[in-house]
Motif scaffolding. Structure first.
Motif, mmCIF file in Angstrom:
data_model
loop_
_atom_site.group_PDB
_atom_site.id
_atom_site.type_symbol
_atom_site.label_atom_id
_atom_site.label_comp_id
_atom_site.label_asym_id
_atom_site.label_seq_id
_atom_site.Cartn_x
_atom_site.Cartn_y
_atom_site.Cartn_z
ATOM 1 N N UNK A 92 4.491 3.801 -4.089
ATOM 2 C CA UNK A 92 5.456 5.118 -4.441
ATOM 3 C C UNK A 92 6.270 4.648 -5.426
ATOM 4 N N UNK A 93 6.809 3.463 -5.528
ATOM 5 C CA UNK A 93 7.739 3.005 -6.775
ATOM 6 C C UNK A 93 7.133 3.148 -7.936
ATOM 7 N N UNK B 282 4.340 5.208 -8.754
ATOM 8 C CA UNK B 282 3.460 6.243 -8.868
ATOM 9 C C UNK B 282 4.860 7.474 -9.224
ATOM 10 N N UNK B 283 5.967 7.402 -8.519
ATOM 11 C CA UNK B 283 7.002 8.424 -8.635
ATOM 12 C C UNK B 283 8.307 7.963 -9.404
ATOM 13 N N UNK B 284 8.281 6.781 -9.445
ATOM 14 C CA UNK B 284 9.548 6.219 -10.239
ATOM 15 C C UNK B 284 8.933 5.615 -11.560
ATOM 16 N N UNK B 285 7.638 5.778 -12.023
ATOM 17 C CA UNK B 285 7.026 5.046 -12.950
ATOM 18 C C UNK B 285 7.675 3.803 -13.294
ATOM 19 N N UNK B 286 7.578 3.053 -12.222
ATOM 20 C CA UNK B 286 7.867 1.510 -12.365
ATOM 21 C C UNK B 286 6.699 0.713 -12.257
ATOM 22 N N UNK C 125 0.922 -1.167 0.015
ATOM 23 C CA UNK C 125 -0.046 0.083 0.037
ATOM 24 C C UNK C 125 0.743 1.298 0.103
ATOM 25 N N UNK C 126 2.127 1.220 0.369
ATOM 26 C CA UNK C 126 3.065 2.304 0.374
ATOM 27 C C UNK C 126 4.391 2.426 -0.418
ATOM 28 N N UNK C 127 5.123 1.477 0.051
ATOM 29 C CA UNK C 127 6.477 1.246 -0.636
ATOM 30 C C UNK C 127 6.069 1.172 -2.199
ATOM 31 N N UNK C 128 5.452 -0.166 -2.440
ATOM 32 C CA UNK C 128 5.331 -0.293 -3.829
ATOM 33 C C UNK C 128 4.805 0.615 -4.612
#
Lengths: 220, 580, 376, 125
Positions: free
Chosen positions: D98-99, D101-105, D93-96
């Motif tokens: 953020x990866x 959304x923000x890293x485009x992965x 819900x958080x780490x994955x």
């Protein structure tokens, strides 16, 4: 044994409220082994929880275990074949161990030793198959620091978790053989042969851990 | 039934020593092992003390000693913290007090597996040797802070990121093995080898504290072990458990990492780390309860509540770990859960404090040296515990975390407090261990300097935290017109450093006292403090190998029958039967 | 007796110290007055308990000290008293926790109109990124980081084209606007902390964390790194200047966007040797301590360094030339620049060869010369 | 009581359990041939727990121990469930997220069409 669970929950308060011993009828060594296994449970669980965490957070695709761990039989890949064989091998060893414990308590020393040795044999076979699996995987390009199919944590978790489990199995084999030898020499003749149950607890625990590894690593 | 089982213990084979080596070095006697643990822990603790004085020199008088470079400063920070928490406090409270007190207080001949117990000490010694070896490896010891957070712990921007961190982690892993061997012994002994009449609810609180702490240790150290293994793998063979993709200007090779999770390490570390706080605190709680009761000549107030408080603190300590991580970037909603659990744990802790102070009420207090330390512990712990409420309440933690407020808090609550208890315990049990009393005058001098000095060091430090001075800064010079480090704060830091030097030097008094009293101390007799618990009822002082005569004592009452109305003596030992 | 007096002095002294000493929170400059309030609630609840317990102990140790013939009471327990104390404690805990959780709820839920900005941290400096006109920050990844793409911008993401990139440790923000600060790290854990704002949060490599705040008072505030990040941790400082909206707009307009940076608005015509020198500097991590934009990080900036008259720590001064550059790499402590700590390690020929060092010197020379040439 | 120390049960019981373990393991193995989904996960976990239960209860004789020991062993792992639950929650819900959304992965575009949607649950396979 009538002291069993049937005695009811009231025994909890009796036992914890009593003097001398809390776990009635449990020898020191067996109590110690149980507590050790509880601690070891935390070790393996932390490994598995770490694996879960890096797997869920991984933004690269996770390699499909059932393809990676397939063996080619009759020209067609059979998924997880070796792992299945290893699983059955470990269950077999658990069965022989259970028999060894039973014969130990019947004071049938010869049969107990024989089944302990059988258990050790199946354990050694397991370690051998694991060595084969590692070799095959490494030659196919799975390394702890990377692999061709995706998230590099796949290899790292695999080698770490199975390696730690394999070390437990290897230690167990040595432990079993030592117990068998000392049993043969008559070191435990004055006791109730509870040592067989103690080593049995350890061995079953190793099998128990494999159940979780099989479900979470190979089937997920 | 009890009679049927006790021979199991009375027939216990004891490996009596045959030579100097088996008597003092490879001894299987829990009392010798306890002293071995104690001496080793104190020796390594002196190194931690030196490290802290180096730090205080740099903070109070930046640049006064050029030898203290940033590298060495951070190495001193790290080694000070790690040694104090693990190798001194944990090892002393469990390895030394645990080993000495459990069999004696429970009326057992020895630990259930003396051989494993002996190995435990030597593995601990090995872990200390590996730890000390890290001072001599290329690059020196690690300077990652005692929390060893990756990625920085294994990247070259941190001192000792090659060999230092590996030896540190290896030493921790070895320590955990040693602790496990000792801990299994303690628990099995407490659960399965008590004497007749010794129910759990008659055990002295010292044993309760040690018991709960050992259980916590056996369940919490695995998390540290696992993270140590994974970090070694990350460092040595390049796995990426804790290492995400990194672009380090210092270490181009760091770009080989990808996809790991630094937060995972922090969760594992604190899943161990918070129970670790109680691994240190609970034995201290237990011991101090006994000290207060004995020297106040009054039963400990609310014994059952004290026991249940220990149990509940132990249970809850496993669901509060992430209050160390409120601003670590974890899932923001965790804050609600962990703040709530953390403040719940304050309730049993507060009950313990109330009960200590209520034990003093209408007591008959003898101000012996152990009692002085016990009282100083209570007030220090009150300060440390209350500031813990600041840091546990998630939003209050935001401005205060990573400042000197945190430093002051944890030194009060798990640095100074347990050490005061260790001192108190040593003054209390030294007569039993050696047969001689420690010198009272030197002891009182040592006490006053230590108690007043530590308060002067740590109380004002909280306020540096309010100002916003961050911890772990090599120096604090502001870049511009910054309010976070006013000139007055510099003055305060100098004062704190001077107090630290004085307190540090005063510890030599204690070491002196330990040595000189061993030969010159006043003979103690069997029970100099007139205490009730079983360890004072051994036939010999110091107790011989095997502790008891042919039969083990039988326990008839709890350990706190002081000033019982209608009795002539003001204490009744545990093995004295009730009058018919 | 002495113990009772000690406890009394300790309690009274602590209270006096609290009110008399000059050390307390800095004046707040953000919307987080709620944090200060909860701190104060906690402070008062805890303070009362501390004074009560301390005085109770002082009284007990004085009143019940050992006297000849005296005897203690025998009172194993008092369930009513214990229950009462438990309830009072629980009430105190709730009094502290409930407001705390309410403010935390506010803290983790930024308002819908909060503007996203990014703070990028690396050993040991700060950079900042504004979303530009489209109001959206483009995606980024450390894998994209090169010397010509220090922010790791995703070259294929159109949302990133207008992002404004601010290198260096200083940033401006307009007063009275809520900001959601996204925290990113290139290497290790850092923590963006401005004491006057009260708020802080770690930057964790491999993910994005956030907090939000609204500056309420103009002024220059020092940024501190609050999470140990290596030996240069204490040097990782910067400034947030809270200014009026117009000043901010003018300042922001002067900063390059990603599109401009890509197009090379300020290209520098380095020779091949100097380009190699820059690579040497990057490979050896020189830019961790030495900036090219004039900001003083751990070591002196390299901007305008060549030929400059530099004051040394021993009071003398020296003109920066090739031989000085060579010496400063091989034996950094020999001629230390005034105002800097001797923290740099010596790089011998095994780490940086003589040829590489010559290239580095060429880079330094050309960097200064080209900058001077482009300045009108 | 005195003569009956230790665990003595008819051998047939062990053979029964032994056989059952083989059957359950086989079942567990054949889930690998199933389609991914909730049914498969249910089966995997069920087989796992049944197997673990038999081993602990029968082979390790926990079934015949007194409750004092059983509870002492079964309660502490509850702490692990808390750790596991929270880590799973934070990870997806958080780490994955953020990866993604923000890293485009986003390695699984089909699995999660709208990465910013918090209802979008990452499931393996």
């Amino acid at each position: 044994m009538a002291q069993a669970a049937a005695a009811g929950h009231a025994t909890i308060f009796e036992d914890w409220g009593s003097d001398v011993t809390t776990f009635k009828g449990v020898p020191w060594g067996k109590a110690m082994m149980w507590i050790f296994l509880l601690s070891d449970t935390f070790i393996f669980s932390c490994f598995l929880i770490s694996y879960m965490t890096v797997r869920i957070t991984a933004a690269e695709p996770w390699p499909n275990a059932s393809e990676v761990f397939s063996l080619t039989m009759f020209g067609a890949p059979v998924p997880l074949l070796l792992i299945a064989i290893m699983t059955f091998d470990l269950i077999t060893s658990s069965g022989t161990m259970a028999l060894a414990v039973n014969y130990g308590y019947r004071r049938d020393k010869k049969k107990a030793i024989r089944f302990i040795c059988a258990t050790a044999f199946f354990g050694a076979v397991f370690v051998g198959m694991q060595a084969f699996e590692w070799t095959k995987l490494i030659s196919e390009g799975v390394k702890p620091w990377g692999n061709e199919w995706g998230a590099e944590q796949f290899g790292a978790c695999f080698f770490m978790i199975t390696g730690f489990h394999g070390m437990h199995v290897s230690a167990g084999v040595i432990y079993l053989l030592i117990v068998a030898w000392r049993l043969h020499k008559g070191v435990y003749d004055k006791t109730n042969y509870e040592i067989v149950e103690i080593v049995g607890l350890y061995w079953h625990f190793v099998d128990l851990v494999w159940v979780f590894i099989f479900a979470f690593f190979y089937l997920w | 039934m009890a009679q049927a089982e006790i021979p199991y213990q009375e027939a216990m084979p004891l490996h009596h020593p045959h030579s100097w080596v088996t008597k003092y070095w490879f001894s299987q006697d829990h009392k010798v092992i306890a002293v071995q643990y104690g001496i080793t822990a104190m020796a390594v603790g002196l190194i931690a003390l030196l490290a802290s004085l180096l730090m205080r020199t740099q903070i109070g008088f930046p640049g006064a000693i050029e030898w203290i470079t940033p590298d060495r400063y951070y190495q001193a920070v790290t080694m000070h913290g790690m040694i104090m928490v693990i190798y001194l406090l944990t090892a002393f409270l469990l390895g030394s007090f645990g080993n000495y007190l459990i069999p004696l207080m429970l009326g057992a001949r020895d630990m259930v597996f003396p051989f494993v117990n002996m190995i435990s000490y030597h593995v601990y010694l090995l872990s200390v040797v590996i730890l000390l070896a890290s001072f001599f490896v290329p690059g020196g010891p690690t300077g990652a802070g005692w929390t060893l957070y990756p990625p920085q712990a294994i990247l070259t921007g941190t001192p000792g990121a090659d060999w230092g961190i590996i030896t540190m982690l290896l030493s921790l892993a070895v320590f955990i093995v040693a602790f496990t061997m000792g801990g299994l012994n303690y628990i099995t002994t407490i659960l399965q080898a008590r004497t007749r009449g010794m129910t759990l609810m008659r055990m002295p609180l010292s044993v309760w504290g040690i018991f709960a702490a050992t259980v916590l240790g056996l369940l919490a150290f695995p998390a540290l072990f696992v993270s140590a293994v994974m970090m070694i793998l990350d460092q040595v063979i390049g796995t990426s458990f804790f290492m995400p993709a990194i672009a380090s200007s210092f270490e181009p090779s760091a770009s080989e990492y990808s996809g790991g999770s630094p937060l995972l390490f922090q969760h594992l570390f604190w899943f161990f780390g918070h129970p670790e706080v109680y691994i240190v605190a609970l034995p201290a709680f237990g011991v101090v309860s006994d000290l207060i009761s004995v020297h106040a000549r009054k039963n400990i107030f609310g014994y059952r509540m004290m026991v249940w408080a220990i149990v509940w603190i132990g249970v809850l300590s496993f669901v509060v770990w992430a209050h160390h991580m409120y601003v670590a970037g974890m899932h923001p909603y965790f804050g609600f859960f962990f703040a709530t659990t953390t403040l719940i744990i304050a309730v049993p802790t507060a009950i313990k404090v109330y009960n200590w102070t209520l034990t003093l009420w209408r007591a008959n207090i003898r101000f012996t040296v152990p009692m002085l330390f016990a009282i100083a512990f209570v007030i220090t712990f009150v300060v440390g515990g209350l500031t813990g409420l600041f840091l546990g309440n998630v939003i209050v933690d935001v401005p205060l975390s990573d400042t000197y407020f945190v430093v002051a808090h944890f030194h009060m609550v798990m640095g100074v407090s347990p050490i005061l208890v260790i001192f108190g315990g040593i003054y209390h049990w030294y007569p039993k261990i050696t047969g001689r009393m420690l010198n009272d005058t030197v002891g009182k001098l040592h006490f006053w300097i230590t108690a007043v000095g530590t308060y002067v060091i740590y109380f004002p430090m909280h306020y540096l935290g309010f100002v916003g001075v961050p911890r772990r800064y090599y120096h604090n010079e502001p870049l511009g017109e910054s309010a976070f480090y006013p000139a007055s704060a510099e003055l305060l830091n100098q004062g704190i450093s001077i107090a630290a030097f004085i307190v540090g030097a005063a510890q030599l008094l204690f070491v002196y006292n330990l040595f000189v009293s061993y030969w010159r101390g006043r003979p103690a007799g069997d029970n100099p403090w007139e205490a009730c618990s079983l360890e004072w009822r051994t036939p010999q002082t110091p107790p011989i190998h095997g502790n008891w005569s042919d039969t083990l004592p039988t326990v008839h009452r709890w350990a706190y029958d002081y000033s019982v109305p209608g009795e002539k003596e003001d204490f009744i030992p545990q093995d004295v039967p009730h009058r018919a | 007796m002495a113990v009772a007096i000690f406890l009394l002095i300790l309690v009274v002294g602590s209270v006096i110290f609290t009110f008399v000493s000059p050390w307390w929170f800095t004046d707040i400059a953000s919307n987080w007055g709620g944090i200060d309030t909860t701190v104060l609630i906690t402070f008062w609840v805890c303070g009362v308990v501390f004074v009560a317990v301390g005085l109770f102990m002082a009284y007990s140790t004085w009143k019940f000290r050992h006297r000849e013939g005296a005897r203690a009471d025998y009172e194993p327990e008092n369930p009513r008293l214990e229950l009462g104390l438990t309830i009072v404690t629980a009430i105190g805990v709730v009094a502290m926790l409930a407001p705390g959780l309410l403010v935390w709820d506010d803290y983790v839920n930024p308002p819908a109109d909060a503007q996203e900005i990014e703070v990028l941290s690396q050993q040991w400096r700060w950079s900042f990124r504004f979303p530009g006109e489209d109001g959206v920050l483009g995606t980024v990844h450390v894998k994209n980081i090169r010397s010509d793409n220090p922010f790791g911008m995703n070259p294929n993401d159109p949302a990133g084209e207008d992002d404004v990139l601010v290198a260096g440790n200083r940033v401006q923000l307009p007063v009275n606007r809520p900001y959601k600060v996204l925290l990113r790290s290139n290497d290790v854990l850092h923590d963006f902390f401005v004491p006057e704002f009260r708020a802080k949060m770690d930057a964790v490599p491999g993910m994005i964390t956030y907090f939000w705040f609204e500056p309420t008072k103009e002024g220059d505030y020092e940024i501190l790194c609050a999470e140990l990040c290596g030996k240069g941790h204490y040097t990782m400082r910067g400034f947030v200047d809270i200014v009026g909206q117009e000043d901010f707009d003018a300042w922001l307009a002067a900063q390059p966007t990603w599109a401009q940076m890509k197009a090379g608005v300020t290209p520098k015509a380095y020779s091949a040797l100097a380009r190699r020198g820059r690579e040497v500097a990057e490979a050896n991590g020189c830019f961790a301590c030495h900036s090219l934009d004039g900001s003083q990080v751990v070591g002196p900036t390299w901007q305008g360094l060549w030929g400059a008259e530099t004051a040394l720590a021993d009071g003398s001064s020296i003109t920066v030339d090739e031989s000085y550059v060579l010496e400063s790499v091989r034996a950094p402590a020999a001629k230390l620049v005034e105002g800097f700590a001797p923290v740099m390690i010596a790089y011998d020929a095994e780490i940086i060869s003589d040829d590489d060092l010559a290239a580095l010197a060429a880079f330094l020379r050309e960097d200064t010369e080209l900058a001077e040439a482009s300045t009108p | 009581m005195s003569s009956e120390v230790g665990q003595q049960h008819p051998l047939s019981l062990y053979f029964w359990i032994w056989g059952l373990l083989f059957v359950v393991s086989a079942g567990s193995y054949f889930t690998d041939f199933m389609e991914a989904g909730y049914l498969r996960w249910t089966l995997i976990l069920t087989f796992m727990l049944v197997k673990a239960g038999y081993i602990v209860a029968i082979f390790m004789h926990l079934k015949w121990e007194r409750w004092a020991l059983i509870y002492a062993l079964l309660l502490p792992p509850g702490a692990l469930l808390v750790l596991m639950g929270l880590m799973a929650w934070e990870s997806w819900d958080y780490t994955w997220l953020s990866r993604v959304v923000y890293f485009g992965e986003d390695p699984y575009p089909l699995r999660c069409p709208d990465a910013a949607n918090p209802n979008c649950v990452p499931m393996a396979h």
